[in-house]
Design a protein around this motif. Structure first.
Motif, mmCIF file in Angstrom:
data_model
loop_
_atom_site.group_PDB
_atom_site.id
_atom_site.type_symbol
_atom_site.label_atom_id
_atom_site.label_comp_id
_atom_site.label_asym_id
_atom_site.label_seq_id
_atom_site.Cartn_x
_atom_site.Cartn_y
_atom_site.Cartn_z
ATOM 1 N N GLU A 50 28.874 79.580 80.550
ATOM 2 C CA GLU A 50 29.450 81.056 80.605
ATOM 3 C C GLU A 50 29.769 80.821 81.028
ATOM 4 O OE1 GLU A 50 26.180 83.263 82.176
ATOM 5 O OE2 GLU A 50 24.274 82.617 80.842
ATOM 6 N N PHE A 51 31.049 80.193 80.829
ATOM 7 C CA PHE A 51 32.631 80.729 81.167
ATOM 8 C C PHE A 51 33.062 81.259 81.903
ATOM 9 C CE2 PHE A 51 32.686 76.844 78.170
ATOM 10 C CZ PHE A 51 31.716 76.120 78.882
ATOM 11 N N ASP A 52 33.261 82.793 81.155
ATOM 12 C CA ASP A 52 33.938 84.020 82.079
ATOM 13 C C ASP A 52 33.216 84.431 83.489
ATOM 14 O OD1 ASP A 52 35.979 84.332 79.502
ATOM 15 O OD2 ASP A 52 34.404 85.602 78.816
ATOM 16 N N HIS A 53 31.854 84.217 83.036
ATOM 17 C CA HIS A 53 31.393 84.378 84.603
ATOM 18 C C HIS A 53 31.732 83.076 85.695
ATOM 19 C CE1 HIS A 53 28.016 87.166 81.632
ATOM 20 N NE2 HIS A 53 29.048 87.573 82.663
ATOM 21 N N ALA A 54 31.955 82.647 85.324
ATOM 22 C CA ALA A 54 31.682 80.984 85.861
ATOM 23 C C ALA A 54 33.193 81.451 86.756
ATOM 24 C CB ALA A 54 31.602 79.934 85.601
ATOM 25 N N LEU A 55 34.469 81.690 85.712
ATOM 26 C CA LEU A 55 35.841 82.239 86.117
ATOM 27 C C LEU A 55 36.038 83.068 87.393
ATOM 28 C CD1 LEU A 55 38.833 81.163 85.910
ATOM 29 C CD2 LEU A 55 38.503 82.451 84.158
ATOM 30 N N ALA A 56 35.321 83.874 87.103
ATOM 31 C CA ALA A 56 34.717 85.624 88.266
ATOM 32 C C ALA A 56 34.876 84.901 89.230
ATOM 33 C CB ALA A 56 33.994 86.401 87.345
ATOM 34 N N ASP A 57 33.516 84.289 89.103
ATOM 35 C CA ASP A 57 32.868 83.099 90.914
ATOM 36 C C ASP A 57 34.325 82.960 91.010
ATOM 37 O OD1 ASP A 57 30.391 85.367 90.624
ATOM 38 O OD2 ASP A 57 29.092 83.315 90.079
ATOM 39 N N PHE A 58 34.158 81.832 90.591
ATOM 40 C CA PHE A 58 35.879 80.540 91.329
ATOM 41 C C PHE A 58 36.490 81.994 91.540
ATOM 42 C CE2 PHE A 58 33.934 77.460 88.460
ATOM 43 C CZ PHE A 58 32.397 77.317 89.334
ATOM 44 N N ASN A 59 37.063 82.809 90.996
ATOM 45 C CA ASN A 59 38.212 83.851 91.539
ATOM 46 C C ASN A 59 38.190 84.552 92.510
ATOM 47 O OD1 ASN A 59 40.371 83.044 89.607
ATOM 48 N ND2 ASN A 59 39.575 84.336 88.378
ATOM 49 N N LYS A 60 35.826 84.735 92.774
ATOM 50 C CA LYS A 60 36.410 85.876 93.969
ATOM 51 C C LYS A 60 35.725 84.939 95.070
ATOM 52 C CE LYS A 60 33.505 89.523 95.676
ATOM 53 N NZ LYS A 60 34.206 90.841 95.896
ATOM 54 N N VAL A 61 35.381 83.182 94.976
ATOM 55 C CA VAL A 61 35.797 82.480 96.303
ATOM 56 C C VAL A 61 36.989 82.681 96.612
ATOM 57 C CG1 VAL A 61 36.082 79.572 96.541
ATOM 58 C CG2 VAL A 61 33.648 80.752 95.357
ATOM 59 N N LEU A 62 38.403 82.461 95.909
ATOM 60 C CA LEU A 62 39.941 82.583 96.551
ATOM 61 C C LEU A 62 39.492 84.111 96.843
ATOM 62 C CD1 LEU A 62 41.210 80.436 93.376
ATOM 63 C CD2 LEU A 62 40.776 79.891 96.113
ATOM 64 N N GLU A 63 39.441 84.938 97.050
ATOM 65 C CA GLU A 63 39.582 86.449 97.062
ATOM 66 C C GLU A 63 39.269 86.874 98.266
ATOM 67 O OE1 GLU A 63 37.263 90.361 96.197
ATOM 68 O OE2 GLU A 63 38.380 89.209 94.590
ATOM 69 N N LEU A 64 38.100 85.483 98.707
ATOM 70 C CA LEU A 64 36.971 86.003 100.167
ATOM 71 C C LEU A 64 38.156 84.783 100.952
ATOM 72 C CD1 LEU A 64 33.781 86.235 98.573
ATOM 73 C CD2 LEU A 64 34.561 87.462 99.860
#
Length: 358
Positions: free
Chosen positions: A261-275
Motif C-alpha cells: 500500500e505505497f500511497d499510504h506508506a508515502l503519506a506516513d513517511f511524509n508525516k514523519v518529516l512534518e513532525l
C-alpha cells in the motif's frame, strides 16, 4: 526508547519523593520539582537534591535520588558511585542494588557488566523477595542472553522471573506486557500475544501494549492487524505517549510498504518529516516507496540524502543503483554497485548487477 522512558519515569517519581521526604524548609518543593521534571529540567532537580544533601548529607536515599538523575543523563559511572555510597550507608536497601545493577548493565552491555548487574539484582531480591523491579531487570538480562547471545539455558530463568512479576502484580497490565515482550524476543509468539491481549483487557488505554502487539503481528506477518494496532496507538496519543510520535508513523508506514500500500506508506513517511523535519532515518524508507512507484528521480534524491547522512548504508547505494539502472544511467548504477561490493565483498546481488551491466 521504551527502556529510556521507563528509566525516566522511575527517576522522576523518586525526584518527587526525595524533594519532599527530608524535612526541607521549602513550602513548594514538590511543586517545583514537579515543574522541573515536566520541563525535563534535570538542573532544577539537581538543585533541589543539592538542598537535600545539605540538610541530610549522609542519607542513602539522597544518593539514590542523585544517582537516578545521573543514570537518566547517561552518566553511568557517576550513578554507580552514588548507588555504591547509598549501599555503604544502608546495605539493606534493595533499590540501591537494583539501580546499581541497571547502571552496570547499561554502561557498556558487555558480558562482564552484565554479570555485575545480575549479581546486584540477586542481592536486591535476596534482601526483598517481593521487589518487582529487580525481577524485571534480571528477567530482561536472562531473556537477552537467551535471544541475543543464543544461551538458551537462560530462557527458563527469564520465564521464572517474569512469572514472579505477574504473580506479584497480577492486576497490573504492565506485568503482562513485560512477560509478553520476553516471549516476543524469544519467538514464543502465541504466548506473547496471549499476555499482551490480557494486558489490554486490564487497561484498554495502555499504549505500550498496542505497540508490543503490533510488533508481534509483524513477526507473524499479520500486517493488517499490525496496522490496526498502530492506528490505535495514534488515537491514544492525545491521552499519553512515551514514544516520539514520528516513530509510530514510520513503523506504520513500513507495514503499509510490506502490504504494497505505497500511497499510504508515502503519506506516513511524509508525516514523519512534518513532525520531525530534521529526521534523517526516514529518507531511505520514502526512497523505497518512490522506487516502487517508479518515481526514480525522487527515489534517487531521497537515497542521496540517506547516503549523505549514513555513508556506509549499503542498502541505500544498492537501491539507488537500481534506480539509476531503470533510468538508463548505467555508469552511475555501476558506481553504486561497486561501492556496495567495497562495503560488503560477499554481496552477491551487487556482483550480479555489475555483471549484467557489462
Amino acid at each position: 526508547m521504551n527502556k529510556l522512558f521507563l528509566c525516566f519515569a522511575a527517576i522522576f517519581f523518586f525526584a518527587f519523593y526525595a524533594c519532599g521526604a527530608f524535612g526541607m524548609n521549602e513550602p513548594n518543593a514538590l511543586d517545583r520539582c514537579q515543574t522541573a521534571v515536566d520541563d525535563d529540567g534535570f538542573d532544577d532537580v539537581k538543585t533541589l537534591l543539592a538542598r537535600v544533601f545539605k540538610l541530610s548529607p549522609k542519607t542513602a536515599k539522597a544518593y539514590i535520588g542523585r544517582g537516578r538523575v545521573y543514570l537518566a543523563e547517561g552518566n553511568n559511572d557517576l550513578a554507580i558511585d552514588d548507588f555504591t555510597q547509598a549501599i555503604r550507608l544502608n546495605p539493606n536497601d534493595a533499590s540501591a542494588y537494583n539501580y546499581r545493577g541497571f547502571s552496570q548493565y547499561t554502561k557498556t552491555y558487555s558480558l562482564e557488566d552484565i554479570e555485575r548487574a545480575v549479581a546486584d539484582y540477586n542481592l536486591a531480591i535476596r534482601l526483598d523477595p517481593s521487589y518487582v523491579p529487580a525481577y524485571i531487570n534480571r528477567g530482561h538480562v536472562y531473556s537477552g542472553k537467551a535471544s541475543v547471545y543464543g544461551q538458551k539455558s537462560f530462557y527458563p530463568l527469564a520465564v521464572e522471573d517474569f512469572n514472579k512479576v505477574v504473580a506479584l502484580c497480577s492486576v497490573s497490565s504492565d506485568a503482562y506486557i513485560y512477560r509478553g515482550k520476553m516471549y516476543l524476543w524469544n519467538k514464543r509468539y502465541d504466548k506473547a500475544l496471549a499476555d499482551v491481549n490480557h494486558a489490554i483487557e486490564l487497561d484498554p488505554k495502555n499504549i505500550i501494549a498496542y505497540v508490543v502487539r503490533s510488533n508481534i503481528h509483524i513477526h507473524t506477518k499479520d500486517y493488517q492487524l499490525a496496522i490496526e494496532d498502530y492506528n490505535k496507538v495514534i488515537d491514544l496519543y492525545s491521552i499519553f505517549s512515551p514514544f516520539e510520535k514520528w516513530e509510530v508513523y514510520r513503523d506504520r508506514g513500513i507495514v503499509f510498504y510490506r502490504l504494497g500500500e505505497f500511497d499510504h506508506a508515502l503519506a506516513d513517511f511524509n508525516k514523519v518529516l512534518e513532525l520531525d523535519p530534521k529526521n534523517k532515518i526516514v529518507y531511505f524508507n520514502r526512497g523505497l516507496v518512490y522506487y516502487k512507484q517508479g518515481d526514480y528521480d525522487r527515489a534517487i534524491a531521497d537515497f542521496d540524502l540517506n547516503c549523505k547522512f549514513y555513508p556506509k548504508h549499503k542498502e541505500a547505494y544498492f537501491v539507488r543503483g537500481l534506480a539509476y539502472k531503470k533510468m538508463g544511467d548505467h555508469a552511475r548504477a555501476k558506481e553504486d554497485f561497486n561501492f556496495v561490493v567495497e562495503l560488503d565483498p560477499k554481496n552477491k546481488e551487487a556482483k550480479k548487477e555489475i555483471l549484467l551491466l557489462k
